[in-house]
Design an enzyme around this catalytic site. Structure first.
Site, short mmCIF file in Angstrom:
data_model
loop_
_atom_site.label_atom_id
_atom_site.label_comp_id
_atom_site.label_asym_id
_atom_site.label_seq_id
_atom_site.Cartn_x
_atom_site.Cartn_y
_atom_site.Cartn_z
CG HIS A 96 41.45 36.88 37.05
ND1 HIS A 96 42.40 36.95 38.03
CD2 HIS A 96 41.62 37.98 36.28
CE1 HIS A 96 43.13 38.05 37.89
NE2 HIS A 96 42.64 38.69 36.82
CB CYS A 143 44.72 35.96 40.27
SG CYS A 143 44.79 36.89 41.81
#
Length: 598
Positions: free
Chosen positions: A135, A82
């Site tokens: 993130h 990710c």
């Protein structure tokens, strides 16, 4: 004879201008305006999780329409996990260069000297917003509001534990509760943002957090895929968990519905023609399911771990049903969008990516051959237009062998050697800029003067003594098992600017343990307070899970306003400990919020 009013004459003149010129002044303004951009990225969706790519288990008409009404890339690559992919599309540079070496505990942060895609578009006069999963750093200026985004709604960690009206989401530094199923909610907020900024160029990023686990999806989507059943399976079907596949595909069908809502809103607002819409995923699938027969999944440097869909629609400029075979990568997103928008890119560091505008607009001229590298967890592979060389020296002719079944390095030793040399040089150059987790000495910033609040979650802290995390995956954890006065929790922080801060502790505590006295200290300054309100909700999340999760379950935490503390600028440990434990048990701790007192 009737004399026409001056107003009537103006109407006639305007009508003549429209007939002769073919447009109104407002249309001229719209045509000359820089394009709007909607960038949609899903989380853990494989290349194969689309009906456009031949998967008969799933129905994705709205996502597919982006390819049919625009361009699709046959060979588009991202990172295996990710946060590296997100860093690459935001910076146009391979993730090790920006300091990203992990997916939690600070390793997901981009270095502060990086210029982001949002920085560039904001400087060019765009409204910039992101909705969903960030993130790439939680504390300002790692926070999205510090990386070029004026508007942020979502969460900054790597995954979330509850997808149904979750608590402790964030809006521009303020903690809020979600409204409905999380992907629908993110889309609602993005649509409102688009409506509010339709009169100016905008860059809206929808960073969906599905189909990342935990596998939670409303009944409507779950039942639809379940009733159809799974007919197409992973190339090694014995590895596949069919229930997981159903859940993942149902989550993607929900995404598709939301993409349809975005498409419809752009039409309703009459801005579809001059809006660039992109759709991609951040890595390969998070389970063994049908993925075009490719090798590997999320976390892998093989085709199955790094090949992603990339669809780009821009009705004004990009031809329908355009298929682009040339290899491309997440590092190309920044230079491409800037180039399409006519924005010059001024960065402190050189880009690794290139603009694929010539391919999208079918401009004349040759396209230079290139190599694309995929790195994660100590492994690197390299992809040319035809070949992939993996970290063990195996060579695959991807044009003929997408599934990487046959190593042909012995048949083409010169090609294998040439790619091996390039891979080695890349690692020497790029990985030399990367620090591993043990060497990462970046503290978590607190008290930046440009942002009032700092969130310090359990994810970014270190437990001491008997205290333990609620799960081995830190992103959505809390601390539990506080059972001694010698136990403590510390955050390695740097106070950017001295000041006084309100402190809120988010906790749970059983009735029998009511009355612990907690102290928060930094340097010579400290505050203490007593938890007088018991709050002991059960673990939850399992009631919505389609399969048993790996991640932490959640609780409904409440806040204790501990008071104010003065923090001197500088680096040190922010320490939370107990001065008294009447019930021999301390609280479960989810996070601290520090808010500068003006």
């Amino acid at each position: 004879m009737m004399i026409a009013s001056s107003k009537s004459y103006r109407v006639v003149i305007l009508l003549l201008v429209c007939i002769i010129g073919g447009c109104t002044s407002s249309n001229k303004s719209e045509e000359s305006r820089m394009p709007n951009i909607v960038l949609i990225i899903s989380d853990d969706q494989g290349w194969g999780d689309l009906s456009f790519h031949g998967n008969e288990n799933i129905r994705t008409p709205n996502i597919d329409s982006l390819a049919m009404d625009g361009a699709s890339f046959t060979n588009f690559y991202v990172s295996p996990v990710c946060s590296p992919t997100r860093a690459e599309l935001l910076t146009g540079r391979y993730h090790p260069r920006s300091g990203v070496h992990g997916t939690s505990a600070g390793g997901e942060r981009m270095n502060l000297d990086e210029t982001t895609l949002a920085d560039i578009f904001k400087s060019a006069g765009y409204a910039t917003g992101i909705f969903g999963k960030w993130h790439n750093g939680m504390q300002y200026p790692y926070h999205p509001n510090g990386r070029g985004f004026d508007e942020f709604y979502g969460f900054a960690s790597g995954h979330w534990g509850d997808y149904f009206s979750p608590k402790l989401l964030e809006r521009n530094g303020r903690l809020v509760q979600g409204e409905g199923y999380i992907v629908d909610d993110f889309t609602n907020k993005a649509i409102t943002y688009i409506e509010n900024h339709r009169e100016e160029p905008f860059f809206a990023m929808l960073a969906y957090n599905t189909p990342h686990s935990p596998m939670q999806v409303p009944d409507e989507w779950w039942q639809g895929v379940k009733d159809r059943g799974i007919q197409m399976h992973h190339r090694e079907p014995e590895l596949e968990d069919t229930t997981f596949s159903i859940a993942a595909l149902a989550m993607v069908e929900n995404i598709d519905w939301n993409v349809g809502r975005i498409n419809q809103k752009l039409k309703e607002l009459d801005i579809e023609e001059n809006t660039i819409v992109l759709y991609m995923s951040d890595n390969g699938p998070n389970s063994w399911r049908w993925n075009g027969g490719m090798k590997g999944r999320k976390g892998s440097i093989h085709e199955g771990g790094v090949r992603s869909p990339l669809f780009i629609k821009w009705p004004k400029e990009i031809q329908k049903n355009l298929e682009i075979d040339e290899i491309a990568s997440g590092i190309d997103i920044l230079p491409t969008l800037a180039d399409l928008s006519g924005i010059s890119v001024e960065k402190n560091q050189p880009l690794d990516g290139v603009s694929v505008k010539p391919l999208l607009l079918q401009e004349s001229g040759s396209w230079n051959s290139r190599l694309i590298y995929s790195h994660w967890n100590g492994r690197t592979s390299v992809r040319s237009q035809e070949w992939r060389l993996d970290d063990e020296g195996n060579l695959y002719d991807i044009a003929q062998d997408r599934g990487q079944q046959n190593d042909v390095s012995s048949q083409y030793p010169d090609i294998a050697e040439e790619l091996a040399d390039s891979l080695e040089k890349w690692e020497m150059q790029v990985l030399s800029e990367l620090k591993n987790r043990d060497e990462d000495d970046r503290p978590f910033p607190v008290g930046h003067p440009d942002f009032r609040s700092t969130q310090l979650p359990a994810r970014d802290a270190i437990p001491h003594g008997n205290i333990e995390r609620s799960n081995r995956f830190p992103n959505d954890t809390f601390f539990r098992n506080w059972s001694s006065l010698s136990d403590s929790v510390t955050w390695d922080v740097e106070v950017i600017e001295s000041g006084t801060f309100d402190v809120e502790l988010y906790y749970t505590l059983p009735e029998e343990s009511k009355g612990p006295v907690l102290e928060l200290s930094f340097g010579d300054n400290s505050i203490s307070d007593t938890i007088r309100v018991a709050h002991n909700p059960p673990l939850r999340g399992m009631e919505h899970d389609r399969i048993e999760r790996q991640e932490s379950y959640v609780k409904d935490f409440i806040s204790l306003k501990m008071g104010t503390i003065y923090l001197d600028s500088g680096r040190g440990n922010l320490t939370l400990k107990a001065l008294q434990l009447p019930g021999n048990t301390g609280p479960d701790v989810r996070l601290l919020m520090l808010t500068r007192v003006e």
